[in-house]
Design a protein around this motif. Structure first.
Motif, PDB file in Angstrom:
ATOM      1  N   GLY A 164      18.825 -88.020 -15.339  1.00  0.00           N
ATOM      2  CA  GLY A 164      18.487 -87.396 -16.608  1.00  0.00           C
ATOM      3  C   GLY A 164      17.159 -86.674 -16.559  1.00  0.00           C
ATOM      4  O   GLY A 164      17.015 -85.538 -17.049  1.00  0.00           O
ATOM      5  N   ALA A 165      16.152 -87.323 -15.971  1.00  0.00           N
ATOM      6  CA  ALA A 165      14.822 -86.700 -15.853  1.00  0.00           C
ATOM      7  C   ALA A 165      14.875 -85.463 -14.965  1.00  0.00           C
ATOM      8  O   ALA A 165      14.220 -84.440 -15.230  1.00  0.00           O
ATOM      9  CB  ALA A 165      13.824 -87.728 -15.311  1.00  0.00           C
ATOM     10  N   LYS A 166      15.660 -85.527 -13.910  1.00  0.00           N
ATOM     11  CA  LYS A 166      15.795 -84.391 -12.993  1.00  0.00           C
ATOM     12  C   LYS A 166      16.429 -83.184 -13.697  1.00  0.00           C
ATOM     13  O   LYS A 166      15.959 -82.043 -13.573  1.00  0.00           O
ATOM     14  CB  LYS A 166      16.632 -84.808 -11.795  1.00  0.00           C
ATOM     15  CG  LYS A 166      16.891 -83.699 -10.795  1.00  0.00           C
ATOM     16  CD  LYS A 166      17.769 -84.185  -9.653  1.00  0.00           C
ATOM     17  CE  LYS A 166      18.083 -83.057  -8.680  1.00  0.00           C
ATOM     18  NZ  LYS A 166      18.980 -83.509  -7.581  1.00  0.00           N
ATOM     19  N   ALA A 191      10.550 -91.275 -12.346  1.00  0.00           N
ATOM     20  CA  ALA A 191      11.916 -91.767 -12.141  1.00  0.00           C
ATOM     21  C   ALA A 191      12.274 -91.759 -10.667  1.00  0.00           C
ATOM     22  O   ALA A 191      12.998 -92.654 -10.174  1.00  0.00           O
ATOM     23  CB  ALA A 191      12.889 -90.904 -12.935  1.00  0.00           C
ATOM     24  N   GLN A 192      11.753 -90.754  -9.936  1.00  0.00           N
ATOM     25  CA  GLN A 192      12.018 -90.678  -8.494  1.00  0.00           C
ATOM     26  C   GLN A 192      11.375 -91.858  -7.754  1.00  0.00           C
ATOM     27  O   GLN A 192      11.997 -92.468  -6.858  1.00  0.00           O
ATOM     28  CB  GLN A 192      11.479 -89.339  -7.975  1.00  0.00           C
ATOM     29  CG  GLN A 192      11.962 -88.986  -6.580  1.00  0.00           C
ATOM     30  CD  GLN A 192      11.487 -87.595  -6.173  1.00  0.00           C
ATOM     31  OE1 GLN A 192      10.430 -87.141  -6.624  1.00  0.00           O
ATOM     32  NE2 GLN A 192      12.266 -86.932  -5.335  1.00  0.00           N
ATOM     33  N   GLU A 229      21.187 -98.288 -13.708  1.00  0.00           N
ATOM     34  CA  GLU A 229      20.440 -97.821 -14.878  1.00  0.00           C
ATOM     35  C   GLU A 229      19.263 -96.958 -14.449  1.00  0.00           C
ATOM     36  O   GLU A 229      18.982 -95.912 -15.061  1.00  0.00           O
ATOM     37  CB  GLU A 229      19.953 -99.029 -15.679  1.00  0.00           C
ATOM     38  CG  GLU A 229      21.071 -99.773 -16.386  1.00  0.00           C
ATOM     39  CD  GLU A 229      20.556-101.020 -17.095  1.00  0.00           C
ATOM     40  OE1 GLU A 229      19.339-101.286 -16.988  1.00  0.00           O
ATOM     41  OE2 GLU A 229      21.366-101.707 -17.726  1.00  0.00           O
ATOM     42  N   VAL A 230      18.559 -97.400 -13.427  1.00  0.00           N
ATOM     43  CA  VAL A 230      17.415 -96.619 -12.936  1.00  0.00           C
ATOM     44  C   VAL A 230      17.885 -95.284 -12.358  1.00  0.00           C
ATOM     45  O   VAL A 230      17.239 -94.238 -12.541  1.00  0.00           O
ATOM     46  CB  VAL A 230      16.621 -97.437 -11.889  1.00  0.00           C
ATOM     47  CG1 VAL A 230      15.516 -96.570 -11.251  1.00  0.00           C
ATOM     48  CG2 VAL A 230      16.024 -98.687 -12.521  1.00  0.00           C
ATOM     49  N   TYR A 231      19.002 -95.328 -11.659  1.00  0.00           N
ATOM     50  CA  TYR A 231      19.535 -94.080 -11.083  1.00  0.00           C
ATOM     51  C   TYR A 231      19.936 -93.092 -12.188  1.00  0.00           C
ATOM     52  O   TYR A 231      19.714 -91.883 -12.069  1.00  0.00           O
ATOM     53  CB  TYR A 231      20.733 -94.403 -10.194  1.00  0.00           C
ATOM     54  CG  TYR A 231      21.321 -93.183  -9.517  1.00  0.00           C
ATOM     55  CD1 TYR A 231      20.698 -92.631  -8.398  1.00  0.00           C
ATOM     56  CD2 TYR A 231      22.480 -92.584 -10.010  1.00  0.00           C
ATOM     57  CE1 TYR A 231      21.228 -91.515  -7.784  1.00  0.00           C
ATOM     58  CE2 TYR A 231      23.008 -91.457  -9.402  1.00  0.00           C
ATOM     59  CZ  TYR A 231      22.385 -90.910  -8.293  1.00  0.00           C
ATOM     60  OH  TYR A 231      22.900 -89.789  -7.686  1.00  0.00           O
ATOM     61  N   MET A 232      20.525 -93.608 -13.274  1.00  0.00           N
ATOM     62  CA  MET A 232      20.916 -92.742 -14.381  1.00  0.00           C
ATOM     63  C   MET A 232      19.687 -92.078 -15.021  1.00  0.00           C
ATOM     64  O   MET A 232      19.693 -90.884 -15.340  1.00  0.00           O
ATOM     65  CB  MET A 232      21.678 -93.572 -15.415  1.00  0.00           C
ATOM     66  CG  MET A 232      22.145 -92.758 -16.619  1.00  0.00           C
ATOM     67  SD  MET A 232      22.866 -93.788 -17.903  1.00  0.00           S
ATOM     68  CE  MET A 232      21.417 -94.724 -18.397  1.00  0.00           C
TER      69      MET A 232
END
Length: 323
Positions: free
Chosen positions: A148-150, A118-119, A141-144
């Motif tokens: 979430g993954a973080k 995701a990063q 959307e990618v930032y969200m």
């Protein structure tokens, strides 16, 4: 007139002989023994009686065995609670099992991969959004997904740290308190179990057994009663005018008619005033109506001399007034 006086004198003599009045300065007393009652603190049924009336027992001898069905049931409960509390405490101190740690480490590695992906995706989207090649919605959307993954990765790291280090100290103390409480319950049951055995508190002679096998023994009820082996003493009533011949600590000689005149040396241990005439120990106390009476208590100088004497038997104390 002389004839009348003579008749009165004869009548007085006959009356005196009929009462078998003791010699002057001689007093009849009674042999007494300190009594003791053996009780139980816990209600139960009499299972076995190991002594008989008249037996002489030593301190610590088992006199009777009781049954405590309720205590046996509580013993099982207490031991089960202790096993459970010990397991809870060990789990709190040790933390997760090895398999649980493996699962958490695998979960951490998977979430770390998602976080790193995701990063990287977010970094690419930042370059594209600068060149206006993608819409703002796509970037958001990618930032969200990145956030979430973080957060999931950080959460599993904290969960793994708790599992590796054990439970927090408050939980460990709580588990330890439950364990100590269970240990106390087991100890309480063990003490109650020992109460099944009714032991002689002192060297004593069994006088009365109050219950039979199968009967219910209530808490505080006298199961057996008897006399202390070395609790023999001599009780005699003396009028106040004779007290000059008696002092605490003085030695006196006692005569026992039922033993054919056997004599025992005794020591005066106490002298106290009688508050009631019902407590008079002497059969025919020679005292004036206005005189006070005193109870004199004596004990044998040699305890062995008094052990075989019969309780409530009569003895005679003769005071030597010539001193």
């Amino acid at each position: 007139m002389r004839k009348f006086i003579y008749i009165l004198g004869v009548a007085a003599l006959i009356q005196s002989c009929g009462h078998d009045t003791p010699l002057k300065n001689s007093f009849e007393g009674k042999i007494e023994r300190d009594q003791i009652a053996v009780t139980t603190k816990i209600p139960g049924k009499v299972h076995q009686i190991l002594v008989s009336e008249g037996d002489v027992v030593q301190a610590g001898d088992t006199l009777m065995i009781l049954e405590f069905p309720e205590v046996e049931a509580k013993s099982i409960q207490a031991k089960g609670a202790l096993e459970s509390a010990e397991a809870q405490y060990k789990m709190a101190v040790k933390g997760a099992t090895e398999n649980q740690l493996k699962q958490l480490r695998a979960k951490r590695d998977g979430l770390r991969e998602q976080y790193e992906f995701a990063q990287k995706s977010l970094a690419r989207m930042e370059n594209l959004i600068k060149d206006s090649l993608i819409a703002q919605q796509k970037y958001d959307e990618v930032y969200m997904k990145f956030q979430g993954a973080k957060n999931q990765y950080l959460a599993v790291q904290a969960e793994l740290a708790d599992a590796e280090n054990g439970s927090r100290i408050e939980q460990q103390k709580m588990a330890l308190g439950q364990k100590e409480r269970a240990i106390g319950a087991v100890s309480e049951v063990d003490v109650a179990t020992k109460e099944r055995f009714i032991l002689a508190p002192q060297n004593m002679t069994i006088e009365t057994i109050n219950l039979k096998v199968g009967e219910l023994a209530l808490a505080g009820y006298s199961l057996l009663s008897g006399y202390l082996v070395d609790g023999t003493y001599f009780r005699v009533t003396i009028p106040e005018r004779q007290l000059q011949n008696l002092t605490v600590g003085s030695k006196q000689e006692l005569l026992f008619p039922y033993l054919k005149g056997k004599k025992i040396e005794a020591e005066v241990v106490s002298i106290k005033a009688l508050n009631s005439y019902a407590n008079i120990a002497t059969a025919y106390p020679d005292f004036e109506q206005q005189e006070s009476l005193f109870e004199v208590k004596l004990k044998a100088v040699q305890l062995d001399d008094a052990r075989k004497l019969l309780t409530k038997a009569t003895f005679i104390l003769h005071l030597d007034t010539s001193k």
